[in-house]
Design an enzyme around this catalytic site. Structure first.
Site, PDB file in Angstrom:
ATOM      1  N   THR A  83      66.297   8.185  -3.501  1.00 25.73           N
ATOM      2  CA  THR A  83      65.798   8.952  -2.369  1.00 25.73           C
ATOM      3  C   THR A  83      64.992   8.023  -1.488  1.00 25.73           C
ATOM      4  O   THR A  83      64.147   7.271  -1.997  1.00 25.73           O
ATOM      5  CB  THR A  83      64.905  10.126  -2.832  1.00 25.73           C
ATOM      6  OG1 THR A  83      64.022  10.506  -1.780  1.00 25.73           O
ATOM      7  CG2 THR A  83      64.072   9.761  -4.041  1.00 25.73           C
ATOM      8  N   CYS A 196      68.283   8.486   4.833  1.00 26.15           N
ATOM      9  CA  CYS A 196      68.172   9.605   3.899  1.00 26.15           C
ATOM     10  C   CYS A 196      69.473   9.614   3.124  1.00 26.15           C
ATOM     11  O   CYS A 196      70.554   9.532   3.725  1.00 26.15           O
ATOM     12  CB  CYS A 196      67.955  10.924   4.626  1.00 26.15           C
ATOM     13  SG  CYS A 196      68.001  12.355   3.523  1.00 26.15           S
TER      14      CYS A 196
END
Length: 235
Positions: A83, A196
């Site tokens: 992440t 992302c």
């Protein structure tokens, strides 16, 4: 081949991409029936998201540090925090273990510099675009980082949490992202970092007039390279 440790589930949609990419890249390099030795600790993203929204980053860091310890105990030789946003606590995670953390922003910056580019647009969650932890890490590699305007940031963030993290991919949202990318290019971006891990579910090279740097793919690629080279293989 060394064992790759993954801290995932943020969201599991992109973590599934990590697993696929690690195995595809390993098969491409070694051939035959080879696949990537890996250990996955998948968290409950709802809990992490609540901590994000409340600004309780220290608590989130403790959770992920515990996950890293578990991954290490399971035999991993390195750890990937799957992440971009939670790289805000990457130092806390790295400090909890003896194995190296392969930093997502570093692998991305290396790829950008290898193409001879310096000025990049950054797409990601509002946390990633607006706070310093990720932009400064890219800047430490000599990159100039541009982010969308307020409305663009709002829309990019909204699509990530309300659609992509739930496995929803909409053509309307792709067009919205393309408009944000166009604005970044007008502002001088030579490339766009898909900062992302879910954005790669929506945006690819054909959706941008300038090169895009898919952070999930680049992270997985760096991990496979490290796992092979450290064990004596050369791809």
């Amino acid at each position: 081949m060394q064992t790759i440790g993954l801290i995932g589930g943020m969201s599991w949609e992109s973590t599934a991409e990590y697993y696929r990419l690690l195995n595809e890249l390993t098969r491409e390099r070694l051939g035959g029936l080879h696949s990537a030795p890996c250990v996955l600790y998948s968290v409950d993203f709802a809990r992490i998201e609540r901590l994000q929204a409340a600004g309780r980053w220290d608590e989130a860091g403790e959770l992920l540090a515990d996950a890293a310890v578990a991954v290490q105990a399971a035999g991993a030789d390195m750890v990937l925090l799957c992440t971009n946003t939670m790289h805000k606590v990457a130092d806390r995670v790295a400090a909890a273990v003896r194995i190296p953390l392969v930093h997502l922003a570093d692998t991305t910056a290396d790829a950008v510099r290898a193409r001879g580019l310096r000025r990049v647009g950054l797409l990601g969650t509002a946390f990633t675009m607006e706070q310093d932890f990720y932009r400064d890490r890219l800047a430490s590699h000599g990159l100039q980082v541009l982010v969308p305007g307020a409305e663009g940031r709002r829309r990019v963030h909204e699509v990530i949490y309300d659609e992509l993290c739930l496995g929803v991919v909409r053509e309307e949202s792709r067009r919205d992202y393309q408009a944000v990318i166009a604005d970044l290019v007008t502002a001088g971006a030579e490339a766009v970092v898909l900062g992302c891990t879910e954005i790669e579910l929506l945006i690819g090279a054909d959706d941008s007039p300038v090169p895009v740097f898919p952070t999930t793919f680049l992270h997985a690629e760096a991990a496979v390279t490290r796992a092979l080279e450290t064990s004596g293989h050369r791809s």
